[in-house]
Write a protein that holds these residues in place. Sequence first.
Motif, PDB file in Angstrom:
ATOM      1  N   ASN A  53       0.835  -1.213   0.000  1.00 26.25           N
ATOM      2  CA  ASN A  53       0.000   0.000   0.000  1.00 26.25           C
ATOM      3  C   ASN A  53       0.864   1.256   0.000  1.00 26.25           C
ATOM      4  N   ASN A  54       1.967   1.243   0.741  1.00 24.99           N
ATOM      5  CA  ASN A  54       2.866   2.403   0.773  1.00 24.99           C
ATOM      6  C   ASN A  54       3.537   2.616  -0.581  1.00 24.99           C
ATOM      7  N   ALA A  56       2.356   1.627  -3.496  1.00 28.38           N
ATOM      8  CA  ALA A  56       1.303   2.070  -4.419  1.00 28.38           C
ATOM      9  C   ALA A  56       1.005   3.552  -4.211  1.00 28.38           C
ATOM     10  N   GLU A  57       0.925   3.964  -2.978  1.00 23.25           N
ATOM     11  CA  GLU A  57       0.650   5.371  -2.671  1.00 23.25           C
ATOM     12  C   GLU A  57       1.767   6.270  -3.201  1.00 23.25           C
ATOM     13  N   ALA A  58       3.013   5.821  -3.052  1.00 23.57           N
ATOM     14  CA  ALA A  58       4.152   6.608  -3.539  1.00 23.57           C
ATOM     15  C   ALA A  58       4.132   6.726  -5.058  1.00 23.57           C
ATOM     16  N   GLY A  60       1.382   6.870  -6.777  1.00 29.51           N
ATOM     17  CA  GLY A  60       0.159   7.559  -7.156  1.00 29.51           C
ATOM     18  C   GLY A  60      -0.986   6.608  -7.498  1.00 29.51           C
ATOM     19  N   ILE A  61      -0.894   5.378  -7.047  1.00 32.03           N
ATOM     20  CA  ILE A  61      -1.948   4.395  -7.280  1.00 32.03           C
ATOM     21  C   ILE A  61      -2.778   4.301  -6.008  1.00 32.03           C
ATOM     22  N   LYS A  62      -4.086   4.242  -6.160  1.00 30.18           N
ATOM     23  CA  LYS A  62      -4.970   4.307  -4.999  1.00 30.18           C
ATOM     24  C   LYS A  62      -4.871   3.096  -4.079  1.00 30.18           C
ATOM     25  N   SER A  63      -4.632   1.926  -4.647  1.00 34.26           N
ATOM     26  CA  SER A  63      -4.686   0.714  -3.830  1.00 34.26           C
ATOM     27  C   SER A  63      -3.507  -0.200  -4.152  1.00 34.26           C
ATOM     28  N   GLY A  64      -3.021  -0.878  -3.125  1.00 26.98           N
ATOM     29  CA  GLY A  64      -1.959  -1.844  -3.322  1.00 26.98           C
ATOM     30  C   GLY A  64      -2.418  -3.013  -4.168  1.00 26.98           C
ATOM     31  N   SER A  66      -4.477  -2.866  -6.683  1.00 28.54           N
ATOM     32  CA  SER A  66      -4.400  -2.433  -8.089  1.00 28.54           C
ATOM     33  C   SER A  66      -2.972  -2.524  -8.602  1.00 28.54           C
TER      34      SER A  66
END
Length: 136
Positions: A53-54, A56-58, A60-64, A66
């Motif tokens: 999740n971190n 993905a967030e870095a 710019g993706i909403k969910s790990g 995805s």
Amino acid sequence: MKLIIVTGVTALAVLAFMVELLRRRQLQEKYAILWLAVSIVILPMAFFPPIINNVAEALGIKSGVSLVLFLGIVFLLMVTVHLSWEVSRLEEETRTLAEDLALLRSELGRPRESSAVPAPLSPSSDLPAGASDDQR
């Protein structure tokens, strides 16, 4: 929590299956290494989902989830391209070997034709193919 357990068990099952295929020599090492690497990468992702999740967030993706799905699709695309390349290479090698075999067979067949074996009959008569017109 169930997804983490299922993912972890699946990664361990893939790891065990690849080791077994290698042990039985039913899978080449170059392919086994690929699948072993996949299962080794999946194991930490299964047990530490906050890391995914971190990341993905870095990115710019909403969910790990995805991110994992996208990476899985890219990975399968790369495997498909690689296997297509392997098939093309093997088809070319098979064609070359078939041509070489045909040449060898024709070379081995020539000495038999020049020996005392009679020439084959022509379809229009019962005389050998090399017979003169006055013999027909």
